[in-house]
Design an enzyme around this catalytic site. Structure first.
Site, PDB file in Angstrom:
ATOM      1  N   ILE A  33      38.809  41.491 -24.619  1.00 56.69           N
ATOM      2  CA  ILE A  33      39.768  41.204 -25.689  1.00 56.69           C
ATOM      3  C   ILE A  33      41.169  40.945 -25.156  1.00 56.69           C
ATOM      4  CG2 ILE A  33      38.481  42.453 -27.451  1.00 56.69           C
ATOM      5  CD1 ILE A  33      40.338  44.819 -27.040  1.00 56.69           C
ATOM      6  N   GLY A  34      41.334  40.998 -23.844  1.00 52.95           N
ATOM      7  CA  GLY A  34      42.645  40.710 -23.284  1.00 52.95           C
ATOM      8  C   GLY A  34      42.635  40.848 -21.781  1.00 52.95           C
ATOM      9  N   SER A  35      43.654  40.282 -21.153  1.00 52.82           N
ATOM     10  CA  SER A  35      43.809  40.420 -19.711  1.00 52.82           C
ATOM     11  C   SER A  35      45.242  40.109 -19.346  1.00 52.82           C
ATOM     12  CB  SER A  35      42.846  39.495 -18.960  1.00 52.82           C
ATOM     13  OG  SER A  35      43.119  38.146 -19.253  1.00 52.82           O
ATOM     14  N   GLY A  36      45.649  40.615 -18.194  1.00 55.16           N
ATOM     15  CA  GLY A  36      46.992  40.362 -17.701  1.00 55.16           C
ATOM     16  C   GLY A  36      46.957  40.256 -16.190  1.00 55.16           C
ATOM     17  N   ALA A  37      48.142  40.331 -15.589  1.00 54.36           N
ATOM     18  CA  ALA A  37      48.201  40.195 -14.138  1.00 54.36           C
ATOM     19  C   ALA A  37      47.539  41.372 -13.436  1.00 54.36           C
ATOM     20  CB  ALA A  37      49.655  40.080 -13.689  1.00 54.36           C
ATOM     21  N   PHE A  38      47.473  42.539 -14.106  1.00 54.52           N
ATOM     22  CA  PHE A  38      47.003  43.737 -13.435  1.00 54.52           C
ATOM     23  C   PHE A  38      45.775  44.376 -14.066  1.00 54.52           C
ATOM     24  CE2 PHE A  38      51.680  43.768 -12.558  1.00 54.52           C
ATOM     25  CZ  PHE A  38      51.582  43.440 -11.224  1.00 54.52           C
ATOM     26  N   LYS A  40      42.144  44.052 -17.044  1.00 49.25           N
ATOM     27  CA  LYS A  40      41.327  43.405 -18.057  1.00 49.25           C
ATOM     28  C   LYS A  40      41.008  44.451 -19.123  1.00 49.25           C
ATOM     29  CE  LYS A  40      39.174  40.079 -14.902  1.00 49.25           C
ATOM     30  NZ  LYS A  40      37.897  39.612 -14.289  1.00 49.25           N
ATOM     31  N   VAL A  41      40.932  44.004 -20.377  1.00 49.94           N
ATOM     32  CA  VAL A  41      40.734  44.925 -21.491  1.00 49.94           C
ATOM     33  C   VAL A  41      39.442  44.559 -22.223  1.00 49.94           C
ATOM     34  CG1 VAL A  41      41.751  45.950 -23.563  1.00 49.94           C
ATOM     35  CG2 VAL A  41      43.235  45.072 -21.737  1.00 49.94           C
ATOM     36  N   ASP A 167      59.202  45.349 -20.302  1.00 49.77           N
ATOM     37  CA  ASP A 167      58.240  44.248 -20.443  1.00 49.77           C
ATOM     38  C   ASP A 167      57.955  44.004 -21.925  1.00 49.77           C
ATOM     39  OD1 ASP A 167      56.604  42.193 -19.621  1.00 49.77           O
ATOM     40  OD2 ASP A 167      54.866  43.475 -19.220  1.00 49.77           O
TER      41      ASP A 167
END
Length: 344
Positions: A33-38, A40-41, A167
């Site tokens: 359901i999401g991810s970023g630089a650091f 994964k969700v 952030d």
């Protein structure tokens, strides 16, 4: 050949993570359901046994009438990611304003954060979906005002506790099942015990980052958060980002040219005044949280929660064509492509 071997390695890694999660009382789904630089969700589910063992978790999920959680897997070595975890301390999180951290567990490879699920997604998705539905960019000002009051209250709570977020962006503001905001992702948050102390870490996302950070100057974390609030409000009411550049040096040049409201402007003069008061190039010239709270655009009918939080806020420091998904930046940032629908 490499592609096939990579997919097989990813599959084995995910199977291992599912097993680890089950051993800790959670059923990890394959739905990301999401991810970023650091990190994964993924969606996850608390088992009946886990709910029997963890009263706080069981009580919160029972109130929400589901057993779904978020499983956030930082993509850092366990030694490094574990050092970030104290920044998620529940002591910082008022139940009504910030995402709850239920549990953390780790092994030698990775760390898992089990977090409250905000079922309506993030503010970015909400602005884009509402814009499409209205066939007009941005939120109506009344809704933007309601949500922005909550955002300001959450930031005020953090600043009162000596915490700066660093952030703040639409992707880090989530909406729960009732449509109330939840502030999340404290990976770059830091303690700021002295009111006028300065920081030097380059962090945040370029589109929302204060110019003094982009210029690699030492900065006041609270004043940097105020700049980000101005960008967020602009995005909410216009469906656009005020400054659109991916590279820090180019962004500095654009920001120095000043804020321009596109014609015809879709927000009221009062709202424009508040945004301009936050998006001041000189940090000391920005409106403080008390001034934001008492701004004419924020009134009337400010909520009781907003009054309660803002009344304890310290005085501000003395002078001294869609939304784009932004990638979290660390030191020496590099551009990452947007992952889903974007403010332009």
């Amino acid at each position: 050949m490499k592609s096939c071997s990579r997919r097989e390695a990813d599959r084995r890694a995910f199977v291992e993570q599912v097993r680890e999660s089950k051993e800790n009382g959670y059923l990890l789904s394959s739905k990301k359901i999401g991810s970023g630089a650091f990190s994964k969700v993924y969606l996850g589910y608390a088992t009946h046994e886990k709910l029997r063992q963890n009263y706080k978790l069981a009580s919160d999920l029972r109130r929400k009438r589901h057993s779904i959680v978020r499983a956030d897997k930082p993509e850092l070595p366990a030694q490094r990611s574990w050092r970030l975890c104290p920044r998620w301390s529940p002591a910082w999180e008022p139940l009504h304003l910030q995402i709850q951290l239920y549990e953390m567990y780790k092994n030698h490879k990775r760390t898992f954060l089990v977090l409250e699920l905000a079922s309506r997604g993030d503010l970015l998705e909400h602005v884009n979906a509402t814009s499409d539905r209205r066939e007009s960019p941005g939120l109506e000002e009344e809704e933007a005002r309601r949500l922005f009051r909550q955002i300001v209250s959450a930031v005020a709570h953090c600043h009162n506790a000596g915490i700066v977020h660093r952030d703040l962006k639409c992707e880090n503001i989530l909406l729960d099942e009732c449509g109330f905001i939840k502030l999340t992702d404290f990976g770059f948050a830091n303690c700021c015990s002295l009111k006028n102390s300065l920081m030097s870490t380059f962090c945040g996302s370029v589109a929302y980052t204060a110019p003094e950070i982009l210029m690699s100057k030492k900065y006041n974390g609270e004043l940097a958060d105020l700049w980000s609030l101005g960008v967020i409000l602009y995005a909410m009411v216009t469906g656009k980002l005020p400054f659109k550049e991916r590279q820090p040096q180019k962004m500095i040049h654009v920001v120095k040219q000043g804020l321009v409201f596109r014609h015809p402007c879709l927000c009221s003069p009062e709202c424009q005044s508040l945004i301009q008061g936050l998006l001041q190039l000189k940090p000391a010239s920005r409106l403080g949280l008390q001034q934001v709270a008492s701004h004419r655009w924020m009134l009337p009918a400010t909520s009781a929660i907003f009054h309660q939080v803002m009344s304890s806020t310290a005085s501000p420091p003395e002078p001294g064509a869609a939304l784009e998904k932004t990638a979290t930046r660390g030191k020496n940032p590099h551009s990452l492509p947007p992952q889903r629908g974007a403010l332009s």
